[in-house]
Design an enzyme around this catalytic site. Sequence first.
Site, PDB file in Angstrom:
ATOM      1  N   GLU A 115       0.859  -1.186   0.000  1.00  0.00           N
ATOM      2  CA  GLU A 115       0.000   0.000   0.000  1.00  0.00           C
ATOM      3  C   GLU A 115       0.893   1.232   0.000  1.00  0.00           C
ATOM      4  O   GLU A 115       1.722   1.413   0.893  1.00  0.00           O
ATOM      5  CB  GLU A 115      -0.925   0.023   1.213  1.00  0.00           C
ATOM      6  CG  GLU A 115      -1.858   1.235   1.211  1.00  0.00           C
ATOM      7  CD  GLU A 115      -2.829   1.248   2.370  1.00  0.00           C
ATOM      8  OE1 GLU A 115      -3.596   2.235   2.488  1.00  0.00           O
ATOM      9  OE2 GLU A 115      -2.829   0.298   3.181  1.00  0.00           O
ATOM     10  N   ASP A 190      -1.759  12.015  -4.086  1.00  0.00           N
ATOM     11  CA  ASP A 190      -1.762  13.445  -4.386  1.00  0.00           C
ATOM     12  C   ASP A 190      -2.125  13.635  -5.860  1.00  0.00           C
ATOM     13  O   ASP A 190      -1.446  13.110  -6.736  1.00  0.00           O
ATOM     14  CB  ASP A 190      -0.383  14.031  -4.109  1.00  0.00           C
ATOM     15  CG  ASP A 190      -0.375  15.550  -4.069  1.00  0.00           C
ATOM     16  OD1 ASP A 190      -1.170  16.161  -4.820  1.00  0.00           O
ATOM     17  OD2 ASP A 190       0.427  16.124  -3.318  1.00  0.00           O
ATOM     18  N   LYS A 194      -2.456  21.016 -10.717  1.00  0.00           N
ATOM     19  CA  LYS A 194      -1.982  21.962 -11.731  1.00  0.00           C
ATOM     20  C   LYS A 194      -1.332  21.220 -12.890  1.00  0.00           C
ATOM     21  O   LYS A 194      -0.585  20.273 -12.689  1.00  0.00           O
ATOM     22  CB  LYS A 194      -0.995  22.954 -11.108  1.00  0.00           C
ATOM     23  CG  LYS A 194      -1.623  23.853 -10.056  1.00  0.00           C
ATOM     24  CD  LYS A 194      -0.616  24.825  -9.475  1.00  0.00           C
ATOM     25  CE  LYS A 194      -1.261  25.726  -8.427  1.00  0.00           C
ATOM     26  NZ  LYS A 194      -0.293  26.681  -7.834  1.00  0.00           N
ATOM     27  N   ARG A 264     -13.408   8.546   7.068  1.00  0.00           N
ATOM     28  CA  ARG A 264     -14.106   9.757   7.499  1.00  0.00           C
ATOM     29  C   ARG A 264     -13.906  10.883   6.483  1.00  0.00           C
ATOM     30  O   ARG A 264     -14.836  11.592   6.125  1.00  0.00           O
ATOM     31  CB  ARG A 264     -13.579  10.173   8.876  1.00  0.00           C
ATOM     32  CG  ARG A 264     -14.235  11.429   9.461  1.00  0.00           C
ATOM     33  CD  ARG A 264     -13.845  11.563  10.925  1.00  0.00           C
ATOM     34  NE  ARG A 264     -12.394  11.472  11.101  1.00  0.00           N
ATOM     35  CZ  ARG A 264     -11.620  12.513  11.446  1.00  0.00           C
ATOM     36  NH1 ARG A 264     -12.151  13.693  11.647  1.00  0.00           N
ATOM     37  NH2 ARG A 264     -10.327  12.362  11.592  1.00  0.00           N
ATOM     38  N   GLU A 266     -13.217  10.572   3.301  1.00  0.00           N
ATOM     39  CA  GLU A 266     -13.963  10.254   2.089  1.00  0.00           C
ATOM     40  C   GLU A 266     -15.456  10.513   2.280  1.00  0.00           C
ATOM     41  O   GLU A 266     -16.131  11.040   1.390  1.00  0.00           O
ATOM     42  CB  GLU A 266     -13.733   8.793   1.726  1.00  0.00           C
ATOM     43  CG  GLU A 266     -14.399   8.356   0.428  1.00  0.00           C
ATOM     44  CD  GLU A 266     -14.136   6.898   0.114  1.00  0.00           C
ATOM     45  OE1 GLU A 266     -14.705   6.403  -0.873  1.00  0.00           O
ATOM     46  OE2 GLU A 266     -13.361   6.261   0.853  1.00  0.00           O
TER      47      GLU A 266
END
Length: 294
Positions: A115, A190, A194, A264, A266
């Site tokens: 993960e 992440d 941009k 939470r 999400e």
Amino acid sequence: MSDSPNTPEATQPTATPGEPAPHAPGEAAEHTPGVSVRHTRFKGEPRFPDGPTPDPAGSHFERRIRSFQPRRSRVTAGQADALQRLWPKWGLDIDGRGVLDLEELFGNAHPVVLEIGFGMGEATAQMAAADLGTNILAVDVHTPGQGNLLNLADQNGLSNVRVGNGDAIILLREMLAPDSLDGLRVYFPDPWPKKRHHKRRLIQPEFLSLAATRLKPGAIVHCATDWEPYAEQMLEVLTAHPDFENTQADGGFAPRPDYRPLTRFEGQGLDKGHVVNDLLFRRVPHDTSPPTGA
């Protein structure tokens, strides 16, 4: 170094008002509930002498564009205690200096899922508790999250969790053997929204090619994101990669599997109308056919 006769022999730590006095040289700092350990250490002293190492791979590998940015935030006393106490047992610095023996690392031959990016570790701990027969190698660079996951694993008796500190690319490339992983999870990476930062996104063809060499045939790559443009890019890149196939017959996004907990964060996003997309792709069998003309 200054030659002034007024230069002190040693720099002494100073106490912050309302916090315990700093420890003397050679003495261990006591953890006080609600107090960060960074207020009671000498300048240059490691935050966690027995814990994760800052930038463990150092300059041993080439500089490249990274998909992550280390975050420095307050470490609670509980997280600090877990890092000091449990890191030697369940922690792993990703230094790239040797290939891991996963059976030795976990103490068994159970399947191993990697993960990448686990945040504060709540979902990771829930998945580990729900499937004790699967080992989870969870990697992140966020120190409070590392401490929190170790704490959750300890409190819930989860011996199937190991916490990796450092760059997952170095882990995959330098420290994992071919066909050693039974799955890969990348939840809410992440999105680098941009356009000029899109090159920093983790899910790229080069990353998938590397991951494919470490995944067993049939292993599942499971991605999830609440950033729709990134979800579309993930779908496009995974669909085009020859080493992976979509588990969905229609070639689209997958329903959230029951094993991925609704966090939470999400849930708050869903309440605001955010759309969360899951992608489930399977590592295809290795091509063992002889070259044309052989």
